[in-house]
Design an enzyme around this catalytic site. Structure first.
Site, short mmCIF file in Angstrom:
data_model
loop_
_atom_site.label_atom_id
_atom_site.label_comp_id
_atom_site.label_asym_id
_atom_site.label_seq_id
_atom_site.Cartn_x
_atom_site.Cartn_y
_atom_site.Cartn_z
N ASP A 1 0.82 -1.21 0.00
CA ASP A 1 0.00 0.00 0.00
C ASP A 1 0.86 1.26 0.00
O ASP A 1 2.03 1.24 0.38
CB ASP A 1 -0.95 0.01 1.19
N GLU B 1 0.11 -1.39 5.60
CA GLU B 1 1.16 -1.01 6.54
C GLU B 1 1.07 0.47 6.89
O GLU B 1 1.31 0.87 8.04
CB GLU B 1 2.53 -1.33 5.94
#
Length: 417
Positions: free
Chosen positions: A87, A182
């Site tokens: 991400d 994350e």
């Protein structure tokens, strides 16, 4: 084109391919992954791993990619995991990223064409002074680049590619873990460490060339809710106590010369408001609390609460609620018990011909939580810089050194077994 140039070209093309896929995570989403588009990149990674002969590569329902590069040695080698996240940060758009390669950087300002007010200057990006002659990749000025952490993804994938094409290089079993979310602190919420089956790990998510990080912030998240007194604004004199104004006063009363990101560095912690929402009757702010020392971290929550109490003395009809939730803890407590993990990482960087920079992270990685979940996991440089913003950049040559470091780690664990 010589072999080295070909390797660099392959690496930069791989990174650009990943960077163009929008994988921005969403802290307001309750799902895992928080955004389905993260799986778009996961599917690409799995397909590429399968093409490389990594036959068990798979994307699970939560957006995690697991894969195994089998051992090719007769030695009993601890199982090592390399981990990066898919991400990108919610702080800046990751949609329609247009990577630009600035070949043979000469020290001049890099003006990004889609917004010419976005300029990378060596005076503001100190690490650029070490990049003269290298190839710098940026976005075009309207989005982040996504080097955090697609540089890490590309480097791990290139290392896997190299090892599969060079079976004479001996290594133990290598596990690959690519995680979602994350950037919103949920990167390992659904990670299955039993399924992963690794003994030690390395996140490839660091900044400066040569850095290895064995220490992170300890982190809590705090929610401060103010319950005010609502009244018709035309008849509010002596009655209304606006929760919005009370909350704003509390934030304004927080220390400015200390305990804030703008005024701290090195091992200094902070209290940082990251979002606000609400109306007259009720307003809420989200904070992140950070420190390398767990006791000081607890004190930051007390400071926040004391400021709220003091401000509320002027608003007798209003009240507050403060909830604090742990996010992750300083991984040094775990890593100090396994000195070989750091030692082999240091040797791997040195073997790549790079000066080692052992340092602490003013932030966190998946490795913070993985370490406390039973997978000791320091952080290795990926070469990403100025992340979470439009000036984000990465050096292709630094990325290649990260690839070499990953391969060296695998070799050193086999040699030492």
């Amino acid at each position: 084109m010589n072999t080295y140039e070909n390797k660099l070209k392959q690496l930069q093309e791989r990174f650009i391919r990943y960077a163009k896929i929008d994988t921005q995570s969403d802290p307001n989403s309750p799902t895992c992954p928080s955004t389905l588009k993260q799986k778009d990149l996961g599917k690409v990674l799995v397909a590429e791993l399968l093409e490389l002969g990594v036959s068990d590569a798979a994307l699970d329902e939560f957006g995690y990619v697991y894969a195994t590069l089998p051992s090719n040695t007769d030695k009993q080698v601890p199982v090592i995991c390399f981990c990066s996240h898919m991400d990108t940060s919610p702080d800046c758009s990751g949609a329609e990223v247009k990577p630009i390669i600035h070949y043979n950087y000469n020290g001049e300002d890099l003006v990004l064409p889609d917004d010419m007010s976005v300029v990378l200057k060596m005076s503001e990006h100190r690490d650029l002074k070490d990049q003269l002659g290298n190839d710098i990749i940026t976005a075009s000025g309207t989005t982040l680049l996504g080097a955090d952490n697609k540089a890490g993804l590309a480097e791990i994938m290139e290392a896997v590619s190299f090892l599969t094409q060079n079976p004479q290089i001996k290594h133990g079993t290598i596990k690959i873990l690519f995680t979602p979310d994350e950037e919103i602190g949920r990167g390992v919420d659904k990670a299955d460490l039993k399924k992963l089956g690794a003994d030690f790990g390395y996140t490839i998510d660091g900044e400066t060339l040569g850095s290895i990080e064995d220490e992170t912030f300890s982190a809590d998240g705090a929610t401060l809710t103010i319950n005010g007194v609502s009244s018709h604004p035309g008849f509010a004199k002596g009655k209304m106590e606006s929760a919005i104004k009370i909350l704003s006063a509390i934030i304004d009363a927080l220390p400015k010369d200390r305990l804030s990101p703008e005024s701290t560095r090195a091992k200094e912690g902070f209290i940082h408001p990251v979002s606000m929402q609400g109306h007259v009757e009720q307003a809420e702010a989200q904070f992140i609390l950070r420190d390398f020392d767990d006791e000081l971290l607890q004190q930051h929550a007390i400071v926040l609460e004391n400021v709220a109490k003091e401000v509320l003395k002027s608003y007798p009809g209003s009240s507050y609620e403060l909830t604090v939730k742990p996010q992750y803890r300083n991984m040094k407590k775990v890593l100090d018990q396994y000195p070989q993990v750091i030692a082999y990482g240091v040797q791997a960087i040195e073997r790549a011909g790079v000066a080692v920079k052992k340092q602490s992270i003013r932030g966190g990685t998946d490795g913070s939580r993985l370490s406390f979940m039973g997978l000791p996991c320091p952080n290795i440089f990926a070469g990403e810089h100025a992340f979470h913003g439009k000036q984000e950049w990465v050096s292709v040559q630094d990325m290649e050194k990260a690839v070499q470091t990953i391969v060296n780690i695998a070799c050193i664990w086999e040699e030492q077994a």
